[in-house]
Design a protein around this motif. Structure first.
Motif, short mmCIF file in Angstrom:
data_model
loop_
_atom_site.label_atom_id
_atom_site.label_comp_id
_atom_site.label_asym_id
_atom_site.label_seq_id
_atom_site.Cartn_x
_atom_site.Cartn_y
_atom_site.Cartn_z
N SER A 96 0.85 -1.19 0.00
CA SER A 96 0.00 0.00 0.00
C SER A 96 0.88 1.24 0.00
CB SER A 96 -0.95 0.01 1.20
OG SER A 96 -0.25 0.03 2.42
N ALA A 97 0.40 2.28 -0.67
CA ALA A 97 1.08 3.58 -0.73
C ALA A 97 0.13 4.61 -0.14
CB ALA A 97 1.45 3.93 -2.17
N LEU A 98 0.43 5.05 1.06
CA LEU A 98 -0.45 5.97 1.79
C LEU A 98 0.02 7.39 1.56
CD1 LEU A 98 -0.57 3.96 5.17
CD2 LEU A 98 -1.93 3.62 3.08
N GLN A 99 -0.68 8.10 0.68
CA GLN A 99 -0.23 9.44 0.32
C GLN A 99 -0.78 10.50 1.24
OE1 GLN A 99 -3.01 8.36 -0.63
NE2 GLN A 99 -4.36 10.05 -1.17
N GLY A 100 -1.75 10.14 2.09
CA GLY A 100 -2.36 11.11 2.97
C GLY A 100 -2.99 10.45 4.19
N PRO A 101 -3.68 11.24 5.01
CA PRO A 101 -4.22 10.73 6.27
C PRO A 101 -5.19 9.56 6.08
CG PRO A 101 -4.28 13.13 6.22
CD PRO A 101 -3.90 12.69 4.85
N LEU A 102 -5.29 8.75 7.13
CA LEU A 102 -6.23 7.62 7.12
C LEU A 102 -6.78 7.44 8.52
CD1 LEU A 102 -4.24 4.25 7.05
CD2 LEU A 102 -3.10 6.46 7.16
N GLY A 103 -8.01 6.93 8.56
CA GLY A 103 -8.66 6.67 9.83
C GLY A 103 -9.77 5.67 9.64
N GLY A 104 -10.30 5.15 10.74
CA GLY A 104 -11.41 4.21 10.68
C GLY A 104 -11.13 3.05 9.75
N ALA A 105 -12.09 2.76 8.87
CA ALA A 105 -11.94 1.66 7.93
C ALA A 105 -10.74 1.85 7.01
CB ALA A 105 -13.22 1.50 7.10
N GLY A 106 -10.32 3.09 6.81
CA GLY A 106 -9.14 3.34 5.99
C GLY A 106 -7.88 2.75 6.58
N ILE A 107 -7.85 2.61 7.91
CA ILE A 107 -6.72 1.97 8.57
C ILE A 107 -6.60 0.53 8.10
CG2 ILE A 107 -5.84 1.15 10.79
CD1 ILE A 107 -7.14 3.63 12.06
N ALA A 108 -7.73 -0.16 8.05
CA ALA A 108 -7.73 -1.56 7.62
C ALA A 108 -7.32 -1.69 6.16
CB ALA A 108 -9.10 -2.18 7.86
N ILE A 109 -7.86 -0.84 5.31
CA ILE A 109 -7.54 -0.92 3.88
C ILE A 109 -6.05 -0.65 3.66
CG2 ILE A 109 -7.98 0.09 1.60
CD1 ILE A 109 -10.85 0.69 2.59
N GLY A 110 -5.49 0.31 4.40
CA GLY A 110 -4.08 0.63 4.24
C GLY A 110 -3.14 -0.36 4.88
N LEU A 111 -3.50 -0.85 6.06
CA LEU A 111 -2.58 -1.70 6.82
C LEU A 111 -2.80 -3.18 6.61
CD1 LEU A 111 -2.23 0.12 10.27
CD2 LEU A 111 -1.16 0.63 8.07
N CYS A 112 -3.78 -3.57 5.79
CA CYS A 112 -3.94 -4.99 5.48
C CYS A 112 -2.84 -5.47 4.54
CB CYS A 112 -5.31 -5.27 4.86
SG CYS A 112 -5.48 -4.78 3.13
N ALA A 113 -2.09 -4.53 3.95
CA ALA A 113 -1.03 -4.87 3.01
C ALA A 113 0.14 -5.54 3.73
CB ALA A 113 -0.56 -3.62 2.28
N ASP A 114 0.90 -6.30 2.98
CA ASP A 114 2.11 -6.93 3.53
C ASP A 114 3.20 -5.91 3.80
OD1 ASP A 114 1.10 -9.68 3.18
OD2 ASP A 114 1.25 -9.22 1.05
N LEU A 115 3.31 -4.93 2.91
CA LEU A 115 4.31 -3.86 3.04
C LEU A 115 3.60 -2.52 2.88
CD1 LEU A 115 7.07 -5.45 0.78
CD2 LEU A 115 6.94 -5.54 3.26
N VAL A 116 3.87 -1.60 3.79
CA VAL A 116 3.17 -0.31 3.80
C VAL A 116 4.18 0.82 3.64
CG1 VAL A 116 1.64 1.21 5.09
CG2 VAL A 116 1.38 -1.28 5.30
#
Length: 262
Positions: free
Chosen positions: A104-124
């Motif tokens: 996952s490539a997190l270009q900006g803030p995340l919260g709530g369900a966005g945490i799961a979508i971003g951090l479910c990746a093997d490499l962040v």
């Protein structure tokens, strides 16, 4: 490119791209977007790819659930949540369980369900503009989409509780220090770095990467002996593949290996 409205799906250089595209709504997860994400993950399951890269358009990666949809359905909130999770929970499980590396490539803030979508990746990988905020308990809600699971896996249960219970903002450097993300990059360098990493993994030995993912994802309660047994079976399977012969030959010949994807 396959355009599902709120989600884009495309394959480039052996990498499947899942792109969140509701920038005017902070890429917040509504029921329609959950359906589109499900279609993209199904496409990833079927595609001839070696890696998946999750990214987003706009200033925020994903703010979480769509509050506007919650407000519009406040009289039937529990029904809406049940409908949303009936789609989103199987989808996040499939995404996290894909046999190929997920980045996952997190270009900006995340919260709530966005945490799961971003951090479910093997490499962040993340931009220095990133910050993370739980958000759930501020709305009187507990977590969903595996946010508690992925936070605990990466940062430990104590820090997961701190994030989810206090709703305090976790800035980029702290995210790195706590293990929530693996790399930080300047905003204009994030996407090239994530693309390069995804392409590197996509060109790797698929069976070896699949086994490594499964081994590292094993239950923490697994005994050392069980893990050793699992590692033995995995490395024997890899040793029987053509990719191991190619890897050894390339090493001896001082060249880059040409691994077969399947």
């Amino acid at each position: 490119m396959s355009n599902h409205g709120a989600i884009h799906w495309e394959v480039r250089t052996g990498v499947g791209h899942i792109i969140l595209d509701r920038p005017d709504n902070a890429n917040a997860l509504c029921t329609t977007m959950a359906k589109h994400l499900a279609h993209a993950v199904e496409a990833a399951e079927q595609a001839d790819i070696g890696a998946v890269l999750i990214s987003a358009h706009g200033k925020q990666f994903c703010a979480g659930g769509d509050i506007n949809e919650f407000v519009a359905n406040r009289e039937r909130l529990s029904v809406l949540v049940q409908e949303l999770l009936a789609i989103a929970h199987p989808t996040i499980h499939k995404l996290a369980s894909l046999p190929v590396p997920v980045i996952s490539a997190l270009q900006g803030p995340l919260g709530g369900a966005g945490i799961a979508i971003g951090l479910c990746a093997d490499l962040v990988l993340a931009s220095t503009n990133v910050f993370l905020r739980g958000g759930y308990s501020a709305l009187g809600l507990s977590s969903d989409l595996g946010a508690s699971y992925f936070l605990s896996r990466r940062a430990g249960s104590a820090r997961a509780k701190y994030i989810l219970m206090t709703n305090r903002t976790i800035p980029a450097q702290q995210c790195l220090d706590w293990g929530l993300v693996d790399e930080l990059h300047a905003p204009d360098e994030l996407q090239p770095a994530a693309q390069a990493l995804a392409e590197q993994l996509a060109a790797g030995a698929t069976s070896a990467l699949r086994h490594l993912k499964q081994l590292c994802n094993a239950e923490p309660q697994r005994s050392l002996q069980d893990q050793l047994n699992a590692e033995r079976e995995a490395i024997l399977d890899c040793a029987r593949s053509s990719n191991s012969a190619e890897g050894i030959s390339a090493f001896l010949e001082k060249r880059s290996p040409a691994f077969a994807r399947r």
